[in-house]
Design a protein around this motif. Structure first.
Motif, PDB file in Angstrom:
ATOM      1  N   ALA A 184       0.767  -1.284  -0.014  1.00 33.67           N
ATOM      2  CA  ALA A 184       0.038  -0.024  -0.098  1.00 33.67           C
ATOM      3  C   ALA A 184       0.991   1.167  -0.061  1.00 33.67           C
ATOM      4  CB  ALA A 184      -1.089  -0.152   1.192  1.00 33.67           C
ATOM      5  N   SER A 185       1.968   1.204   0.690  1.00 31.71           N
ATOM      6  CA  SER A 185       2.763   2.347   0.872  1.00 31.71           C
ATOM      7  C   SER A 185       3.555   2.511  -0.209  1.00 31.71           C
ATOM      8  CB  SER A 185       4.033   2.027   2.025  1.00 31.71           C
ATOM      9  OG  SER A 185       3.304   1.958   3.186  1.00 31.71           O
ATOM     10  N   GLY A 186       3.925   1.631  -1.230  1.00 35.89           N
ATOM     11  CA  GLY A 186       4.465   1.614  -2.440  1.00 35.89           C
ATOM     12  C   GLY A 186       3.521   2.143  -3.709  1.00 35.89           C
ATOM     13  N   ALA A 187       2.296   1.638  -3.380  1.00 33.93           N
ATOM     14  CA  ALA A 187       1.174   2.116  -4.421  1.00 33.93           C
ATOM     15  C   ALA A 187       1.206   3.691  -4.223  1.00 33.93           C
ATOM     16  CB  ALA A 187       0.002   1.582  -4.239  1.00 33.93           C
ATOM     17  N   LEU A 188       1.042   4.250  -3.084  1.00 30.47           N
ATOM     18  CA  LEU A 188       0.671   5.437  -2.623  1.00 30.47           C
ATOM     19  C   LEU A 188       2.167   6.456  -3.119  1.00 30.47           C
ATOM     20  CD1 LEU A 188      -0.708   5.631   0.862  1.00 30.47           C
ATOM     21  CD2 LEU A 188      -1.730   5.956  -1.235  1.00 30.47           C
ATOM     22  N   ALA A 189       3.157   5.865  -2.914  1.00 32.45           N
ATOM     23  CA  ALA A 189       4.599   6.282  -3.043  1.00 32.45           C
ATOM     24  C   ALA A 189       4.931   6.636  -4.580  1.00 32.45           C
ATOM     25  CB  ALA A 189       5.693   5.878  -2.656  1.00 32.45           C
ATOM     26  N   GLY A 190       4.319   5.520  -5.313  1.00 29.68           N
ATOM     27  CA  GLY A 190       4.226   5.424  -6.765  1.00 29.68           C
ATOM     28  C   GLY A 190       3.666   6.538  -7.540  1.00 29.68           C
ATOM     29  N   GLY A 191       2.362   6.684  -7.081  1.00 30.41           N
ATOM     30  CA  GLY A 191       1.319   7.867  -7.675  1.00 30.41           C
ATOM     31  C   GLY A 191       2.070   9.150  -7.243  1.00 30.41           C
ATOM     32  N   LEU A 192       2.420   9.435  -6.239  1.00 23.61           N
ATOM     33  CA  LEU A 192       3.184  10.726  -5.832  1.00 23.61           C
ATOM     34  C   LEU A 192       4.212  11.086  -6.433  1.00 23.61           C
ATOM     35  CD1 LEU A 192       2.215  10.685  -2.024  1.00 23.61           C
ATOM     36  CD2 LEU A 192       1.118  12.296  -3.655  1.00 23.61           C
ATOM     37  N   GLY A 193       5.088   9.967  -6.505  1.00 22.48           N
ATOM     38  CA  GLY A 193       6.645   9.913  -7.091  1.00 22.48           C
ATOM     39  C   GLY A 193       6.370  10.397  -8.521  1.00 22.48           C
ATOM     40  N   TYR A 194       5.505   9.678  -9.241  1.00 23.40           N
ATOM     41  CA  TYR A 194       5.289   9.886 -10.634  1.00 23.40           C
ATOM     42  C   TYR A 194       4.910  11.042 -11.009  1.00 23.40           C
ATOM     43  CZ  TYR A 194       4.202   9.317 -15.658  1.00 23.40           C
ATOM     44  OH  TYR A 194       4.238   9.683 -17.110  1.00 23.40           O
ATOM     45  N   VAL A 195       3.906  11.631 -10.341  1.00 31.15           N
ATOM     46  CA  VAL A 195       3.271  13.009 -10.368  1.00 31.15           C
ATOM     47  C   VAL A 195       4.377  14.212 -10.415  1.00 31.15           C
ATOM     48  CG1 VAL A 195       1.726  14.772  -9.541  1.00 31.15           C
ATOM     49  CG2 VAL A 195       0.812  12.209  -9.913  1.00 31.15           C
ATOM     50  N   HIS A 196       5.138  13.948  -9.557  1.00 30.65           N
ATOM     51  CA  HIS A 196       6.252  15.111  -9.208  1.00 30.65           C
ATOM     52  C   HIS A 196       7.620  14.755 -10.084  1.00 30.65           C
ATOM     53  CE1 HIS A 196       4.022  16.874  -6.030  1.00 30.65           C
ATOM     54  NE2 HIS A 196       3.759  15.770  -5.321  1.00 30.65           N
ATOM     55  N   VAL A 197       7.932  13.823 -10.186  1.00 31.60           N
ATOM     56  CA  VAL A 197       9.253  13.405 -10.847  1.00 31.60           C
ATOM     57  C   VAL A 197       9.421  12.502 -12.090  1.00 31.60           C
ATOM     58  CG1 VAL A 197      10.613  14.316  -8.847  1.00 31.60           C
ATOM     59  CG2 VAL A 197      10.095  11.747  -9.168  1.00 31.60           C
TER      60      VAL A 197
END
Length: 224
Positions: A184-197
């Motif tokens: 779940a943490s990876g999924a959230l981080a993946g969405g936020l990470g792709y949006v920003h970088v």
């Protein structure tokens, strides 16, 4: 095996699956069977993006088959394949990131660049899935979370309502809960990470895979 391996692998799967879905027009790279639902939705609503989703399953199957052959051959020679499998996954994740950085922004879901990029991620996740069924079988599943969540709920009920099953339920909860939370943490981080970088965000799951590789290499070295 290290208790950190399961969460690291689950985090990677959640992250990569999310980035693939967001960046590649709804392509599942770890939960490849989910693409069948999206194919049906695409046909019903006359959307594009069917080709990549159709190709994902045979690519996944081929990668799993080749991975299993590699594992079998290494085991017959008396050589552990776990570190090598993790390194192969890292290599395909790095290729996924490099391809995404080179081809982004993608203009169409079924463009050659988008398909090729997606299949690199599918291959990386196929290697992880194949390993989960063989050399990492002692760990909780790290890419298919529905079964894990179902078992967690059952064990939580048993922990409260069935004292005779409490010990076994607690042991399973200790094993399964960290990977679910990590996914779940990876999924959230993946969405936020792709949006920003963008695709640079894949450095995070790549670091997780390399950390798992380091743990496996260290555990393979005999103590002095």
């Amino acid at each position: 095996m290290s208790p950190y391996l399961g969460p690291l692998r689950a985090f990677t799967a959640g992250f990569v699956d999310t980035v693939g879905f967001v960046a590649l027009f709804g392509l599942f790279t770890a939960h490849v069977t989910g693409n069948f639902v999206l194919i049906g939705a695409s046909i019903a609503e006359f959307h594009g993006g069917i080709v990549a989703k159709l190709i994902a399953l045979p690519v996944f199957i081929a990668a799993v088959a080749l991975t299993h052959l590699f594992v079998t051959q290494r085991q017959r020679r008396g050589v552990s394949p776990v570190a090598a499998l993790t390194l192969f996954e890292a290599l395909f994740l790095a290729a996924f990131m490099a391809s995404g950085l080179a081809a982004n922004p993608f203009t169409a879901a079924d463009s050659p660049a988008a398909i090729a990029t997606g299949m690199l991620a599918v291959t990386a996740m196929a290697i992880q899935n194949a390993g989960a069924r063989s050399v990492f079988a002692a760990l909780s599943p790290t890419t298919v979370m529905t079964g894990n969540v179902t078992q967690i709920v059952i064990d939580a009920v048993d922990l409260v309502a069935a004292p005779d099953k409490a010990a076994a339920a607690k042991a399973r909860l200790t094993k399964m809960l960290p990977p679910v939370l990590a996914f779940a943490s990876g999924a959230l981080a993946g969405g936020l990470g792709y949006v920003h970088v963008g695709f640079w965000s894949l450095l995070l799951p790549l670091s997780a895979v390399m950390s798992a590789w380091w743990l496996l290499r260290r555990s393979a070295v005999p103590s002095a």
